[in-house]
Design a protein around this motif. Structure first.
Motif, short mmCIF file in Angstrom:
data_model
loop_
_atom_site.label_atom_id
_atom_site.label_comp_id
_atom_site.label_asym_id
_atom_site.label_seq_id
_atom_site.Cartn_x
_atom_site.Cartn_y
_atom_site.Cartn_z
N HIS A 47 4.44 -6.58 8.89
CA HIS A 47 5.36 -5.51 9.29
C HIS A 47 5.03 -5.03 10.69
O HIS A 47 5.91 -4.61 11.42
CB HIS A 47 5.31 -4.36 8.28
N ASN A 48 3.74 -5.07 11.05
CA ASN A 48 3.33 -4.73 12.41
C ASN A 48 1.97 -5.36 12.67
O ASN A 48 0.97 -4.96 12.10
CB ASN A 48 3.24 -3.21 12.57
N LEU A 49 1.97 -6.37 13.53
CA LEU A 49 0.75 -7.16 13.77
C LEU A 49 -0.34 -6.34 14.46
O LEU A 49 -1.51 -6.73 14.45
CB LEU A 49 1.11 -8.39 14.61
N LEU A 102 6.98 0.38 6.29
CA LEU A 102 6.53 -0.46 5.17
C LEU A 102 7.00 0.13 3.84
O LEU A 102 7.42 -0.59 2.93
CB LEU A 102 5.00 -0.57 5.20
N ALA A 103 6.93 1.46 3.71
CA ALA A 103 7.34 2.11 2.46
C ALA A 103 8.83 1.91 2.20
O ALA A 103 9.25 1.71 1.05
CB ALA A 103 7.02 3.59 2.51
N ASP A 104 9.63 1.95 3.27
CA ASP A 104 11.08 1.75 3.09
C ASP A 104 11.36 0.34 2.57
O ASP A 104 12.19 0.15 1.67
CB ASP A 104 11.82 1.96 4.43
N VAL A 105 10.66 -0.64 3.13
CA VAL A 105 10.84 -2.02 2.69
C VAL A 105 10.41 -2.18 1.22
O VAL A 105 11.11 -2.74 0.40
CB VAL A 105 10.04 -3.00 3.58
N SER A 106 9.22 -1.63 0.91
CA SER A 106 8.66 -1.81 -0.43
C SER A 106 9.44 -1.04 -1.49
O SER A 106 9.35 -1.34 -2.67
CB SER A 106 7.20 -1.38 -0.45
N GLY A 107 10.18 -0.02 -1.06
CA GLY A 107 11.03 0.70 -2.00
C GLY A 107 12.38 0.05 -2.17
O GLY A 107 13.03 0.21 -3.21
N SER A 108 12.83 -0.71 -1.17
CA SER A 108 14.19 -1.26 -1.19
C SER A 108 14.28 -2.74 -1.55
O SER A 108 15.17 -3.14 -2.31
CB SER A 108 14.84 -1.07 0.19
N LEU A 109 13.38 -3.56 -0.99
CA LEU A 109 13.48 -5.01 -1.23
C LEU A 109 13.31 -5.35 -2.72
O LEU A 109 14.10 -6.14 -3.26
CB LEU A 109 12.48 -5.77 -0.35
N PRO A 110 12.32 -4.77 -3.43
CA PRO A 110 12.23 -5.08 -4.87
C PRO A 110 13.51 -4.73 -5.63
O PRO A 110 13.94 -5.47 -6.50
CB PRO A 110 11.05 -4.22 -5.34
N SER A 169 0.82 -1.22 0.00
CA SER A 169 0.00 0.00 0.00
C SER A 169 0.85 1.26 0.00
O SER A 169 0.32 2.37 -0.10
CB SER A 169 -0.93 0.00 1.21
N GLU A 170 2.17 1.13 0.12
CA GLU A 170 3.05 2.30 0.02
C GLU A 170 4.46 1.85 -0.34
O GLU A 170 4.84 0.71 -0.08
CB GLU A 170 3.06 3.11 1.32
N ALA A 171 5.21 2.76 -0.98
CA ALA A 171 6.59 2.45 -1.36
C ALA A 171 7.37 3.75 -1.49
O ALA A 171 6.96 4.65 -2.22
CB ALA A 171 6.64 1.67 -2.67
N HIS A 172 8.46 3.84 -0.78
CA HIS A 172 9.34 5.01 -0.85
C HIS A 172 10.14 4.95 -2.16
O HIS A 172 10.57 3.89 -2.55
CB HIS A 172 10.30 4.99 0.36
N PRO A 173 10.33 6.05 -2.87
CA PRO A 173 9.98 7.42 -2.55
C PRO A 173 8.64 7.88 -3.13
O PRO A 173 8.34 9.07 -3.10
CB PRO A 173 11.13 8.21 -3.20
N ASN A 219 -3.33 11.20 4.06
CA ASN A 219 -2.38 10.13 3.74
C ASN A 219 -3.14 8.90 3.25
O ASN A 219 -4.37 8.93 3.15
CB ASN A 219 -1.41 9.90 4.92
N PRO A 220 -2.45 7.82 2.87
CA PRO A 220 -3.17 6.68 2.29
C PRO A 220 -4.30 6.12 3.16
O PRO A 220 -5.24 5.53 2.63
CB PRO A 220 -2.07 5.64 2.10
N TYR A 221 -4.19 6.26 4.48
CA TYR A 221 -5.16 5.60 5.36
C TYR A 221 -6.02 6.57 6.15
O TYR A 221 -7.07 6.19 6.65
CB TYR A 221 -4.43 4.67 6.34
#
Length: 477
Positions: free
Chosen positions: A164-166, A20-28, A9-13, A95-97
């Motif tokens: 990422h956070n239960l 979550l955005a940091d992970v989704s921007g970096s892991l891919p 649902s989010e990805a930096h930058p 913001n998104p939520y």
């Protein structure tokens, strides 16, 4: 080579509210560097910032709605990004939520259910993109319905769901199930039902082929009642397909040698240059410029999870010591007010900036001597890793990713050069204060302090290390 659809649902930058955005921007990106074919899909929010061209791909009709799929690229990479474009749901301020007042959008169930449905259409190659993933990697509750819906498909790709956070579960009233026209066979206590509520996160926890979370310790903690948020029984039941893989950090963004957001670069060999950044913070916050007192920094949400109440309880004792404290963050209005009041009473010891400011966050990491992170729980945490990379020694509670990434400074860890910070056990102000006092004592021994800084700066928190573990997991699926 694996084809991976990364659903977030989010990805930096492009858009960021948290880790979550940091992970989704970096892991891919890290997976692509290991020669994998990764595509990222996220909603097309009003706030998305892209310097790349955005082009129309196709229209899909889902739930009597015409939804556009747009294509762009993740900035600074070759990663293809698909944006789910439905202006009525995603093109709004805030913001998104949350809306501008900080309340959840009332139609979040509809918004993220539609996002999940489009992700499933793409995953099943029904969007005419001529691309079908081997793995669909979902993240947090906003994408939780994807594994659930894929479980009803024939020949569907394997699914991975990352917690990422239960604490954030995507819980909605039971009647939402009708409004979302979800298949009835998913609605039962072993499915999406959670105490007569609809739980998005259960879609991932029940139906994904494999569950990961963002640190080995957190993977164990969430199987207990203390951290399981009511889902510990389910996680214990699925423990054979649950594992923790530590998040990495983006070493190009967070590096004291090259960081464009800090006034003075430095490395292990030139640690003395770190001092210039400290003076810069002191000037910026109107604190006395003084190299002889340790500067404590804190960046984060001012909420109970982050242990901010423990810090507030410690502050009178802390501020009686020769030290300074700078805070950057926002959160609970009561905590914000108490911190502002204290900063007003101790203007030469403490300063606070409410909100989030990326350049200031980098300056605080680079210029502080000590970083405070006394979280009650912390699935992974990134700031304690940034801090070590910048030679800023973290004080953390022994929980989740903090326990996995910070080595306490003790006689034996000093001797074998593994010490990188200060760790305390109990979520209490007295335990935190004890750790702060240990840091103050060590700070007075400049040589010992520099040794611990060096240990910390040498640690490998690269995404490549994490990506290799994910790739192994994908291959085993």
């Amino acid at each position: 080579m694996k084809k991976i659809l990364f659903v977030s649902s989010e990805a930096h930058p492009l858009i960021k509210t948290g880790g979550l955005a940091d992970v989704s921007g970096s892991l891919p990106k890290a997976l692509a560097e290991l020669s994998q074919d990764v595509r990222l899909i996220l909603p097309n929010y009003q706030g998305i910032k892209s310097d790349k061209e955005v082009r129309f791909l196709c229209s899909l009709r889902v739930d009597n709605r015409d939804v556009n799929l747009l294509e762009t690229q993740l900035p600074d990479s070759e990663i293809t990004v698909w944006l789910v474009d439905y202006p009525e749901f995603y093109h709004r301020p805030g913001n998104p939520y949350l809306d501008g007042l900080g309340n959840s959008w009332p139609d979040n169930a509809d918004r993220f259910a539609l996002f999940c449905r489009i992700a499933v259409e793409v995953a099943m190659n029904r969007a005419n993109l001529d691309w079908q993933p081997d793995i669909v990697h979902c993240n947090d509750w906003q994408s939780g319905l994807v594994p659930a819906l894929l479980s009803l498909e024939v020949d569907s790709p394997a699914s991975v769901f990352t917690i990422h956070n239960l604490a954030y579960q995507g819980l909605f009233p039971a009647e939402s199930i009708q409004g979302l026209s979800l298949p009835g066979q998913l609605w039962h206590p072993e499915g999406l039902e959670f105490y007569h509520m609809l739980s998005f996160i259960k879609g991932g926890l029940v139906y994904a082929d494999h569950i990961t979370t963002v640190s080995p310790t957190y993977a164990l903690e969430i199987q207990t009642s203390a951290y399981g948020c009511g889902l510990e029984g389910l996680l214990l039941h699925r423990k054979d397909v649950l594992r923790g893989i530590l998040n990495g950090i983006d070493l190009e963004v967070w590096s004291p040698e090259t960081d464009p957001l800090i006034p003075q670069h430095y490395r292990i060999a030139s640690l003395a240059d770190k001092q210039y950044n400290k003076s810069e913070i002191q000037r910026k916050f109107a604190l006395p410029v003084n190299d002889h007192v340790p500067l404590f920094g804190l960046i984060g949400r001012l909420v109970e999870q982050k242990g901010i109440d423990l810090i507030i309880d410690c502050l009178p004792d802390m501020l009686s010591m020769p030290m300074q404290l700078v805070l950057l963050g926002s959160g609970d209005k009561v905590y914000e007010q108490r911190l502002q009041n204290l900063a007003h009473v101790y203007p030469d010891k403490m300063a606070i900036t409410l909100g989030y400011d990326e350049p200031l966050a980098h300056l605080i990491e680079a210029g502080s001597d000590v970083f405070l992170m006394p979280s009650r729980f912390e699935p992974c945490g990134l700031n304690q890793m940034y801090s070590q990379r910048y030679g800023t020694l973290p004080i953390v509670r022994k929980t989740g990713g903090l326990a996995d990434t910070v080595v306490d400074t003790l006689p034996e860890t000093i001797a074998d050069r593994t010490a990188t910070g200060f760790v305390f056990n109990e979520a209490s102000a007295s335990s935190l204060l004890e750790a702060i006092k240990r840091a103050m004592i060590l700070y007075s021994d400049k040589k010992a302090w520099a040794t611990i800084q060096t240990n910390a700066m040498k640690k490998d928190f690269s995404w490549r290390h994490s990506a290799e573990q994910y790739l192994m997991l994908y291959r085993n699926l």
